[in-house]
Design a protein around this motif. Structure first.
Motif, PDB file in Angstrom:
ATOM      1  N   GLY A  45      -4.219 -19.633  13.424  1.00  0.00           N
ATOM      2  CA  GLY A  45      -4.290 -18.929  14.479  1.00  0.00           C
ATOM      3  C   GLY A  45      -4.457 -17.211  13.817  1.00  0.00           C
ATOM      4  N   LEU A  46      -4.412 -16.576  14.624  1.00  0.00           N
ATOM      5  CA  LEU A  46      -4.307 -15.103  14.227  1.00  0.00           C
ATOM      6  C   LEU A  46      -2.683 -14.492  14.167  1.00  0.00           C
ATOM      7  CD1 LEU A  46      -7.039 -12.557  13.773  1.00  0.00           C
ATOM      8  CD2 LEU A  46      -4.978 -11.714  14.618  1.00  0.00           C
ATOM      9  N   GLY A  47      -2.410 -13.948  13.176  1.00  0.00           N
ATOM     10  CA  GLY A  47      -1.002 -13.331  13.231  1.00  0.00           C
ATOM     11  C   GLY A  47      -1.340 -11.757  12.748  1.00  0.00           C
ATOM     12  N   GLY A  48      -0.218 -11.180  12.746  1.00  0.00           N
ATOM     13  CA  GLY A  48      -0.273  -9.906  12.236  1.00  0.00           C
ATOM     14  C   GLY A  48       0.644  -8.704  12.672  1.00  0.00           C
ATOM     15  N   GLY A  49       0.598  -7.586  12.667  1.00  0.00           N
ATOM     16  CA  GLY A  49       1.628  -6.902  12.963  1.00  0.00           C
ATOM     17  C   GLY A  49       1.062  -5.452  13.009  1.00  0.00           C
ATOM     18  N   ILE A  50       1.774  -4.625  13.754  1.00  0.00           N
ATOM     19  CA  ILE A  50       1.560  -2.947  13.698  1.00  0.00           C
ATOM     20  C   ILE A  50       2.774  -2.314  13.099  1.00  0.00           C
ATOM     21  CG2 ILE A  50       1.241  -1.100  15.076  1.00  0.00           C
ATOM     22  CD1 ILE A  50      -0.460  -3.012  16.999  1.00  0.00           C
ATOM     23  N   ILE A  51       2.694  -1.480  12.133  1.00  0.00           N
ATOM     24  CA  ILE A  51       3.633  -0.553  11.695  1.00  0.00           C
ATOM     25  C   ILE A  51       3.331   0.812  12.114  1.00  0.00           C
ATOM     26  CG2 ILE A  51       4.994  -0.249   9.649  1.00  0.00           C
ATOM     27  CD1 ILE A  51       4.847  -3.143   9.283  1.00  0.00           C
ATOM     28  N   ILE A  52       4.177   1.591  12.770  1.00  0.00           N
ATOM     29  CA  ILE A  52       4.079   2.884  13.253  1.00  0.00           C
ATOM     30  C   ILE A  52       5.172   3.529  12.545  1.00  0.00           C
ATOM     31  CG2 ILE A  52       4.102   4.152  15.024  1.00  0.00           C
ATOM     32  CD1 ILE A  52       3.237   2.174  16.738  1.00  0.00           C
ATOM     33  N   GLU A  53       4.497   4.535  11.734  1.00  0.00           N
ATOM     34  CA  GLU A  53       5.413   5.453  10.977  1.00  0.00           C
ATOM     35  C   GLU A  53       6.438   4.815  10.224  1.00  0.00           C
ATOM     36  OE1 GLU A  53       6.195   8.610  14.030  1.00  0.00           O
ATOM     37  OE2 GLU A  53       4.328   9.288  13.865  1.00  0.00           O
ATOM     38  N   ILE A  64       0.779  -1.117  -0.024  1.00  0.00           N
ATOM     39  CA  ILE A  64       0.014   0.058   0.072  1.00  0.00           C
ATOM     40  C   ILE A  64       0.888   1.272  -0.240  1.00  0.00           C
ATOM     41  CG2 ILE A  64      -1.697   1.137   1.147  1.00  0.00           C
ATOM     42  CD1 ILE A  64      -2.557  -1.559   2.666  1.00  0.00           C
ATOM     43  N   PHE A  65       1.861   1.221   0.633  1.00  0.00           N
ATOM     44  CA  PHE A  65       2.697   2.535   1.085  1.00  0.00           C
ATOM     45  C   PHE A  65       4.224   2.538   0.615  1.00  0.00           C
ATOM     46  CE2 PHE A  65      -0.324   2.175   4.585  1.00  0.00           C
ATOM     47  CZ  PHE A  65      -1.222   3.312   4.403  1.00  0.00           C
ATOM     48  N   GLY A  66       4.638   1.493  -0.009  1.00  0.00           N
ATOM     49  CA  GLY A  66       6.066   1.369  -0.471  1.00  0.00           C
ATOM     50  C   GLY A  66       6.879   1.249   0.853  1.00  0.00           C
ATOM     51  N   ALA A  67       8.159   0.986   0.770  1.00  0.00           N
ATOM     52  CA  ALA A  67       9.206   0.803   1.664  1.00  0.00           C
ATOM     53  C   ALA A  67       9.622   2.136   2.438  1.00  0.00           C
ATOM     54  CB  ALA A  67      10.402   0.060   1.065  1.00  0.00           C
ATOM     55  N   LYS A  68       9.133   3.345   1.843  1.00  0.00           N
ATOM     56  CA  LYS A  68       9.710   4.626   2.649  1.00  0.00           C
ATOM     57  C   LYS A  68       8.792   5.307   3.159  1.00  0.00           C
ATOM     58  CE  LYS A  68      13.684   4.917  -0.618  1.00  0.00           C
ATOM     59  NZ  LYS A  68      14.428   5.297  -1.943  1.00  0.00           N
ATOM     60  N   SER A  69       7.660   4.993   2.963  1.00  0.00           N
ATOM     61  CA  SER A  69       6.627   5.913   3.753  1.00  0.00           C
ATOM     62  C   SER A  69       6.442   5.766   5.194  1.00  0.00           C
ATOM     63  CB  SER A  69       5.201   5.436   3.102  1.00  0.00           C
ATOM     64  OG  SER A  69       4.076   5.779   3.987  1.00  0.00           O
ATOM     65  N   PRO A  70       6.331   6.958   5.871  1.00  0.00           N
ATOM     66  CA  PRO A  70       5.977   7.086   7.135  1.00  0.00           C
ATOM     67  C   PRO A  70       4.669   6.634   7.829  1.00  0.00           C
ATOM     68  CG  PRO A  70       6.157   9.142   6.573  1.00  0.00           C
ATOM     69  CD  PRO A  70       6.111   8.236   5.383  1.00  0.00           C
ATOM     70  N   ALA A  71       3.948   5.974   6.921  1.00  0.00           N
ATOM     71  CA  ALA A  71       2.539   5.646   7.213  1.00  0.00           C
ATOM     72  C   ALA A  71       2.566   4.669   8.616  1.00  0.00           C
ATOM     73  CB  ALA A  71       1.659   5.081   6.180  1.00  0.00           C
ATOM     74  N   THR A  72       1.389   4.621   8.909  1.00  0.00           N
ATOM     75  CA  THR A  72       0.747   3.516  10.176  1.00  0.00           C
ATOM     76  C   THR A  72       0.053   2.743   9.683  1.00  0.00           C
ATOM     77  OG1 THR A  72       1.492   5.157  11.913  1.00  0.00           O
ATOM     78  CG2 THR A  72       0.179   3.412  12.767  1.00  0.00           C
TER      79      THR A  72
END
Ligand SMILES: [Zn+2]
Length: 342
Positions: A150-158, A133-141
């Protein structure tokens, strides 16, 4: 011809290893899966050799020279520390006693003679979804929930993945949700394998369908074909196909899962105010029609949002099978850029 500048992504699962390569121009050099047997049950020394042997085959397949790879990203199922030390208590995928407390990141670094960075598979998947969605350089969250066994996942902050102090950052499956607010499951006590009652995984996973949701709904509909099957494990794997064909009970199971995701995402919206919510895994690997319906139901399951946040998009994570390897490669590229080796 100029030498390629690239990194490798290595996704180690219980039975297979999957590989990819990513250039400094953010192009993946392998389409789809590039697999090699993991032999993880035979312990670390055999498994690390498998990773090296499979990588050699991947080099040949992609036309990449080992010297063109400056960093290797590795992801595995957890539990593991943020730096790649596997749990001393063992895990389903790493049962051999030599795996207990094994530093798989350092082990692979020694084996390959290249810098290796480590992620758990949930966080690697989240990085992949975020990148698309945002590419490798975006500071998005972003917040990613991947619904599988199971349920996996993760959080990307900025732009940075949250690994946490001990590597348990982004263990979204074990976040408690207000499941009592989901209609249609009155009296249900959803218990997770981790011992919690009412966390996200306890309702939103294939395991939850088998252990909790099917027994609950079939108890109300003993004449249903899935009840006659007499095997919950088999039955749980048929639910998605039946939902695609309009079976009401199966759709009701997916609605409950979608609403569980909805109340969970509401918690995340209020915690992080993210740019995007991302759903991946088996729950969305279905027909376009059912996928669209599930996303609508996720939104319908959310409490009313503030006007400012009502437009936070819910994205579908593409290409689930390669997510781990690609996420590990993206993190390796980031590391390479930060350290100046790429
Ligand atoms: Zn749990």
């Amino acid at each position: 011809m100029l030498a390629l500048q690239a990194v490798a992504g290595v996704d180690l699962g219980g039975t297979a290893i999957n590989y990819t390569f990513l250039t400094d121009q953010e192009q993946f050099l392998i389409e789809g899966l590039c697999e090699y047997p993991a032999r993880a049950r035979e312990g670390p020394s055999i498994c690390l050799q498998q990773i090296a042997d499979g990588l050699q085959i991947a080099f040949e397949k992609a036309g990449v020279l080992p010297s063109e790879i400056s960093v290797v990203g590795l992801d595995t199922p957890g539990p593991s520390s943020a730096t790649g030390v596997l749990s001393a208590r063992g895990s389903t995928n790493f049962v051999h006693p030599d795996w207990a407390g094994f530093d798989i990141r350092a082990g692979l670094e020694d084996k390959l003679g290249k810098p290796v960075i480590y992620l758990n598979d949930g966080n690697a998947g989240a990085i992949w979804g975020h990148f698309v969605i945002f590419g490798a350089k975006s500071p998005a969250t972003s917040v990613s929930a991947i619904v599988g066994t199971g349920l996996g996942g993760g959080i990307i902050i900025e732009g940075n993945v949250v690994k946490g102090r001990q590597g348990f950052g982004g263990e979204l499956g074990h976040v408690l949700i207000p499941y009592q607010s989901i209609r249609g499951i009155e009296g249900l006590i959803p218990e997770c394998n981790c011992g919690r009652i009412g966390d996200l995984e306890s309702l939103c996973s294939l395991t939850a369908i088998e252990k909790t949701l099917l027994p609950y709904f079939l108890g109300k509909a003993p004449e249903h074909d899935l009840a006659k099957l007499g095997d919950l494990r088999k039955a749980s794997k048929l639910v998605r196909g039946l939902a695609e064909r309009g079976d009401e009970l199966s759709l009701e199971i997916f609605r409950v899962q979608a609403h569980a995701l909805g109340v969970f995402f509401d918690e995340m919206i209020n915690t992080f105010d993210p740019d995007a919510l991302i759903v991946g895994g088996g729950i969305i690997e279905t027909t376009d029609e059912l996928q669209t319906w599930i996303v609508e139901e996720i939104r319908a399951g959310m409490p009313k949002q503030r006007v400012e946040q009502a437009d936070i998009p819910i994205h579908i994570m593409p290409n689930g099978d390669t997510a781990g390897a690609r996420g590990a490669a993206i993190e390796a590229l980031k590391f390479g850029r930060q350290t100046g080796v790429i």
